[in-house]
Design a protein around this motif. Structure first.
Motif, short mmCIF file in Angstrom:
data_model
loop_
_atom_site.label_atom_id
_atom_site.label_comp_id
_atom_site.label_asym_id
_atom_site.label_seq_id
_atom_site.Cartn_x
_atom_site.Cartn_y
_atom_site.Cartn_z
N ALA A 273 0.84 -1.20 0.00
CA ALA A 273 0.00 0.00 0.00
C ALA A 273 0.87 1.25 0.00
O ALA A 273 0.59 2.22 -0.72
CB ALA A 273 -0.93 -0.01 1.21
N GLU A 274 1.93 1.26 0.79
CA GLU A 274 2.83 2.41 0.85
C GLU A 274 3.54 2.60 -0.48
O GLU A 274 3.67 3.73 -0.97
CB GLU A 274 3.84 2.21 1.98
N GLN A 275 4.00 1.52 -1.09
CA GLN A 275 4.67 1.62 -2.39
C GLN A 275 3.72 2.17 -3.45
O GLN A 275 4.11 3.02 -4.26
CB GLN A 275 5.22 0.25 -2.81
N ALA A 276 2.48 1.71 -3.47
CA ALA A 276 1.49 2.20 -4.43
C ALA A 276 1.20 3.68 -4.19
O ALA A 276 1.06 4.46 -5.14
CB ALA A 276 0.21 1.38 -4.33
N TYR A 277 1.12 4.09 -2.94
CA TYR A 277 0.86 5.49 -2.60
C TYR A 277 1.96 6.39 -3.15
O TYR A 277 1.69 7.40 -3.81
CB TYR A 277 0.75 5.64 -1.08
N TYR A 278 3.22 6.03 -2.89
CA TYR A 278 4.33 6.87 -3.34
C TYR A 278 4.50 6.81 -4.86
O TYR A 278 4.90 7.79 -5.48
CB TYR A 278 5.62 6.53 -2.60
N ALA A 279 4.17 5.70 -5.48
CA ALA A 279 4.21 5.61 -6.94
C ALA A 279 3.18 6.55 -7.55
O ALA A 279 3.45 7.22 -8.54
CB ALA A 279 3.99 4.17 -7.39
N ALA A 280 1.98 6.60 -6.94
CA ALA A 280 0.94 7.51 -7.43
C ALA A 280 1.36 8.96 -7.25
O ALA A 280 1.09 9.80 -8.11
CB ALA A 280 -0.39 7.23 -6.71
N LEU A 281 2.02 9.28 -6.17
CA LEU A 281 2.51 10.66 -5.96
C LEU A 281 3.53 11.03 -7.02
O LEU A 281 3.53 12.14 -7.53
CB LEU A 281 3.12 10.81 -4.57
N ALA A 282 4.41 10.10 -7.34
CA ALA A 282 5.43 10.36 -8.34
C ALA A 282 4.81 10.60 -9.70
O ALA A 282 5.25 11.47 -10.45
CB ALA A 282 6.42 9.19 -8.40
N LEU A 283 3.74 9.87 -10.03
CA LEU A 283 3.07 10.05 -11.30
C LEU A 283 2.35 11.39 -11.38
O LEU A 283 2.26 12.00 -12.45
CB LEU A 283 2.07 8.92 -11.54
N GLN A 284 1.85 11.87 -10.24
CA GLN A 284 1.14 13.15 -10.23
C GLN A 284 2.06 14.30 -10.60
O GLN A 284 1.63 15.29 -11.17
CB GLN A 284 0.53 13.41 -8.85
N GLY A 285 3.33 14.17 -10.28
CA GLY A 285 4.29 15.23 -10.58
C GLY A 285 4.81 15.19 -12.00
O GLY A 285 5.51 16.10 -12.44
N GLN A 286 4.46 14.15 -12.77
CA GLN A 286 4.94 14.00 -14.14
C GLN A 286 4.02 14.72 -15.12
O GLN A 286 2.81 14.61 -15.03
CB GLN A 286 5.03 12.51 -14.51
N PRO A 287 4.59 15.42 -16.08
CA PRO A 287 3.73 16.03 -17.13
C PRO A 287 3.21 14.93 -18.05
O PRO A 287 3.85 13.92 -18.28
CB PRO A 287 4.69 16.95 -17.88
N LEU A 288 2.01 15.15 -18.57
CA LEU A 288 1.40 14.15 -19.45
C LEU A 288 1.78 14.38 -20.88
O LEU A 288 1.97 15.31 -21.46
CB LEU A 288 -0.13 14.16 -19.30
#
Length: 112
Positions: free
Chosen positions: A97-112
């Protein structure tokens, strides 16, 4: 230590109360009928006692020393955090769950 009665069955240290007042910190003592202060700790303690202390899963035989309890506790904590599936987080481990949370945070900071 001097104790002051706060509510029926609740006591608090006068010295602690004075330190909190001096530092302008609100005490975490619930109101009458308020079960929120200790509920989380009581739940965790209950799980620990049931799953670790009262079984032989994490320790064989009776506990004879403090080290026996410490080793069993370390094994239980490792299992609880890394291998136990938690239904409240989708039947995955807390580590997943923690790994998925931080992976989602990292994706939010990426431009599409």
């Amino acid at each position: 230590m001097l104790l002051r009665r706060v509510e029926p069955g609740q006591y608090t240290s006068i010295r602690l109360t004075e330190h909190l007042e001096t530092a302008q910190i609100a005490a975490s003592i619930g109101s009458v009928g308020d079960a929120y202060d200790n509920a989380l700790m009581e739940s965790g303690n209950g799980l620990y006692k049931t799953e670790c202390i009262r079984t032989t899963i994490f320790h064989q035989g009776p506990y004879k020393t403090i080290a026996d309890v410490e080793f069993a506790t370390a094994a239980w904590v490792e299992w609880y955090n890394n291998r136990r599936l938690h239904s409240s987080i989708g039947n995955i481990t807390p580590v997943q769950a923690e790994q998925a949370y931080y992976a989602a945070l990292a994706l939010q900071g990426q431009p599409l």
